[in-house]
Scaffold this active site. Sequence first.
Site, short mmCIF file in Angstrom:
data_model
loop_
_atom_site.label_atom_id
_atom_site.label_comp_id
_atom_site.label_asym_id
_atom_site.label_seq_id
_atom_site.Cartn_x
_atom_site.Cartn_y
_atom_site.Cartn_z
N ASP A 96 1.10 -1.06 3.75
CA ASP A 96 2.16 -1.96 3.27
C ASP A 96 3.50 -1.63 3.90
O ASP A 96 3.70 -0.54 4.45
CB ASP A 96 2.26 -1.89 1.75
CG ASP A 96 2.62 -0.48 1.25
OD1 ASP A 96 2.01 0.49 1.75
OD2 ASP A 96 3.48 -0.36 0.37
N GLU A 105 2.06 2.08 -0.81
CA GLU A 105 2.84 3.33 -0.79
C GLU A 105 4.27 3.08 -1.23
O GLU A 105 4.88 3.91 -1.91
CB GLU A 105 2.81 3.93 0.63
CG GLU A 105 3.41 5.32 0.73
CD GLU A 105 4.89 5.33 1.09
OE1 GLU A 105 5.49 6.42 1.09
OE2 GLU A 105 5.46 4.25 1.35
#
Length: 488
Positions: free
Chosen positions: A79, A146
């Site tokens: 991400d 994350e």
Amino acid sequence: MSKEIRQLEPKALWNKFADLNAVPRPSKKEERVIKFMKDFGHSLDLETIEDEVGNVIICKPATSGMEDRKPIVMQSHLDMVHQKNNDTEFDFDTQGIDMYVDGDWVKAKGTTLGADNGLGVATIMAILESDSIAHPDLEALFTIDEETGMTGAKGLKGGLLHGEILLNLDTEEDDEIGVGCAGGVDVTATRDYKEEDTPEIKLGYAIEVKGLQGGHSGMQIHEGLGNANKFMNRLLFDGFEKFGLRISEIDGGSLRNAIPRESKAIVAIDAVHESKFITEIKAHAEIIKTEFKTMEPDLEVLISKTETPEKIMELGVQEGITRALYAACNGVYRMSPDIPDLVETSNNIARVIVRDGQIKIGCLIRSSVESTKQDLANTLCATFELTGCEVELSGDYPGWAPNMDSAILKVMVPIYEQLNKGEQPHVAACHAGLECGILGTNYPDMDMISFGPNIKGAHSPDERAQISSAQKYWEFVLEILKHIPKKH
């Protein structure tokens, strides 16, 4: 866009980065990039699995002659932080990142670039695809989410991985070898308030703070960058006593891990004090600009007349919340007494929303010491609870304790020195959340290290990756893979 990027050296790295950046991959919405990564693994006929939470693991056997080396895990997160300038039209859910080359830097047009952690992902993809890069048994671990909770790392079960060494590719200084990081916890203060009808004597005004740099709320928290939520609160503070100012709406900041660049408020003031209001707000804005002229040269405070809002916040709550925001710690709370120049504990007042009878204030505390993290959390809880807020702590994740006796560290330092004419790397812990601390809870015996190329302005539209640094970093990666220690 991608054609220019694809010509950069090392082409294997930049081509994979261009492929990845064509895929929308916001945190919490990683379905497309998970499919992209699984398709990539299957296209190479490599064992590819998706775990229960969405992490992707691709396994590649050792190259010839490397079978006697310790198995390794190479890890990056899929991400990226999505931030854009207000005047940039861009849909992160549907569009790929629009990149361009500016001298020695790769940048994006008005948005975050995704080099954090896309260059790490691209590195691993290039190694998986190569038939000429030497490496031991390799497990490529691509984690999700994350940036907004590390739920991918938290959800990774023990026993899935068999590597003895983990190379985390999420550090943003190419002369740094990371051996530790901060943990974190989200602090969210909320409360309801009564909306009152705006008296007819009031006039509506919009106040906007914009033009701040923003940036990473961990790695850049010590730099003294401006926080738009703090600036807005300074402008609104004591406004009732001076010009009968009443707050209708506030919308400041965006993501918990980004230093707020912008804030906008809709207020109502007494018509009789209109001239004084404009004069004093402009004067106060100039004071703030003078204080921050070095760090925030593009800071703007805009004041414009607007339609008088129908509803305003009850006065007692307004007075309480502006004082709480003034009192709340923002920035560095404590420097480490043990590691020079390391921020131990900090807070970012990331989000302030006042609208429709509800207040929500979001903060992110980071700390490499659990007790100090809790101390600052208690400080913020007390500050907001004194004004009637309910405070919730969530998303708590551990730090990563430094291991200066790391076997892979002892391999990497001399390689770095050899490649860089005797220059010594900076071996350090960082004030940011890396997944190593969380992964270590289920894999406590895994030897972990973190490194990466130069990335500046992460978590902001000014994010950029240095081309020459990527070349230096790529060579470092290849040499590390060649020199992984042998199995016992």
